[in-house]
Write a protein that holds these residues in place. Sequence first.
Motif, PDB file in Angstrom:
ATOM      1  N   GLN A 117       0.747  -1.361  -0.167  1.00 56.19           N
ATOM      2  CA  GLN A 117       0.030  -0.111   0.014  1.00 56.19           C
ATOM      3  C   GLN A 117       0.939   1.151  -0.105  1.00 56.19           C
ATOM      4  O   GLN A 117       0.479   2.385  -0.517  1.00 56.19           O
ATOM      5  CB  GLN A 117      -1.042   0.003   1.251  1.00 56.19           C
ATOM      6  N   ASN A 374     -10.051   0.804   4.309  1.00 56.89           N
ATOM      7  CA  ASN A 374      -9.874   0.047   2.942  1.00 56.89           C
ATOM      8  C   ASN A 374     -11.129  -0.037   1.796  1.00 56.89           C
ATOM      9  O   ASN A 374     -10.986   0.129   0.857  1.00 56.89           O
ATOM     10  CB  ASN A 374      -9.462  -1.401   3.212  1.00 56.89           C
ATOM     11  N   PRO A 490      -3.108   2.108   4.984  1.00 55.03           N
ATOM     12  CA  PRO A 490      -4.356   2.680   4.307  1.00 55.03           C
ATOM     13  C   PRO A 490      -4.466   4.074   4.688  1.00 55.03           C
ATOM     14  O   PRO A 490      -5.123   4.848   3.879  1.00 55.03           O
ATOM     15  CB  PRO A 490      -5.481   1.654   4.705  1.00 55.03           C
TER      16      PRO A 490
END
Length: 504
Positions: A117, A374, A490
């Motif tokens: 990520q 997410n 995230p």
Amino acid sequence: MHSLDFSRYTRSGTGYTITADGETSHPFDIGEGFWEKLRTDALKFYYTQRSGIEILDSLRPGYGRPAGHVGVAPNQGDTNVPCQPGVCDYTLDVSGGWYDAGDHGKYVVNGGISVHQLMSEYERSREPWTLRDGTLNIPESRNRVPDILDEARWEQEFLLSMQVPAGKPLAGMAHHKIHDATWTGLPLMPHLDDRLRELHAPSTAATLNLAATAAQSARVFWPYDRAFALRNLAAAKTAWAAAKANPDRIADPADGNGGGTYSDPDVSDEFYWAAAELYITTGAREFKDFILASPHHTADIWRERGFDWGNTAQLGRLELATRPNHLPDRHRVRASVVQGAEKYLATQKAHPYGIPYAPSDNVYDWGSNNLIINNLAVIATAYDLTGKERYLDGVLQGMDYIFGRNALNQSYVTGYGEVASKNQHSRWYARQLNPDLPNPPVGTLSGGPNSSIQDPVAQQKLQGCEPQFCYLDDIESWSTNELTINWNAPLSWISAFIADQDRG
């Protein structure tokens, strides 16, 4: 529930309050730069999570500490780690990487989604100069590589080191994790940990995480360090072949003494994600054919509970939708992301707190805050694909929950909000237990409400709690208030997305 909309009021200032029905809000500010600051703070978290390196107080005042797990007494260190009995006959240097959470363990499957990520944040950035070299104030700053990639590399080097060497049984696979042989107590600074460290058995899930992140690293690092990029590409291909030869080596769900189990009985989603990354990087027909044959490629993978380290098909879908590739059905792939976003927007619209997360059994998960963010990342990607403002509005509304529009009226990010989490579960950010130690750094996300309240403190104080009330800002409440590398990833990604829109 009632909602107050004062979005027309845009005058900058501090100390504002709203009074309604005799109740006055916490004071708040109106201004610019909030999301850019959070993007940076959420990324700076990773430096103080590093293993195998001294944390310099000059770079993080109040957080300096000696290098952890480098074999300096009383440490046994990570530079020459044996396997658990019966697992292997060799040792590996697996120093470096990030400590996973509040303990001193390092886990490939959790590290995989986290480093992915961060690299994904870099790949999607519309304003790459905001991630440029020097932005994070880390030891590698001023090396002509964006700091976010320097930080990602610290973890990726560790993931590469967990690969079984050539000539050994299960060569090419990745060890699932490395941590203490038995649990340690709180507080405990990393350099004072005296327990034996052990490599745990290789797993298919870990191997596919390595294949995915190494394939992504091969393209991300190509402009900056071609030797490192090629090393990653070779490791990715080796890991892929090893996983295909050993498709059902599942981590033991009972192997939880001294660290988390991170067991995942279904690795078909990891296969899909790894194939997607390898195809995007190489364009090879083998990976394209695997993607098209995978049931995950056409399935509705947008779970109401969101994606996480154990549910990674969504990572593959998002990558295939946003990174250039030549899939014959790429238009359908992109449309499926928009369909997923619509699903989450519908959930959000029906939710009294405006979040795209409403488990049908009304049981909030461990790390519910991470799952919410997410799901917002799916909505954000739909905005990138379509430019439709309602997706951007959905992301902004969903993040309001994280910062205080929730049943507890508090922010779950340290240093952000008048009432914010500050005692997340950690062995070294442990001021609640030892006033000589710091609280977690600014920009650290708490896991948030967890209906299952597995820890004794939560069980004592929260029995019968309604979902959003199943939370304690207590260092001992590891089931509701832990910090982890895969929760801050995230948070930084979504903050970067918002910061890219109209100066944040």
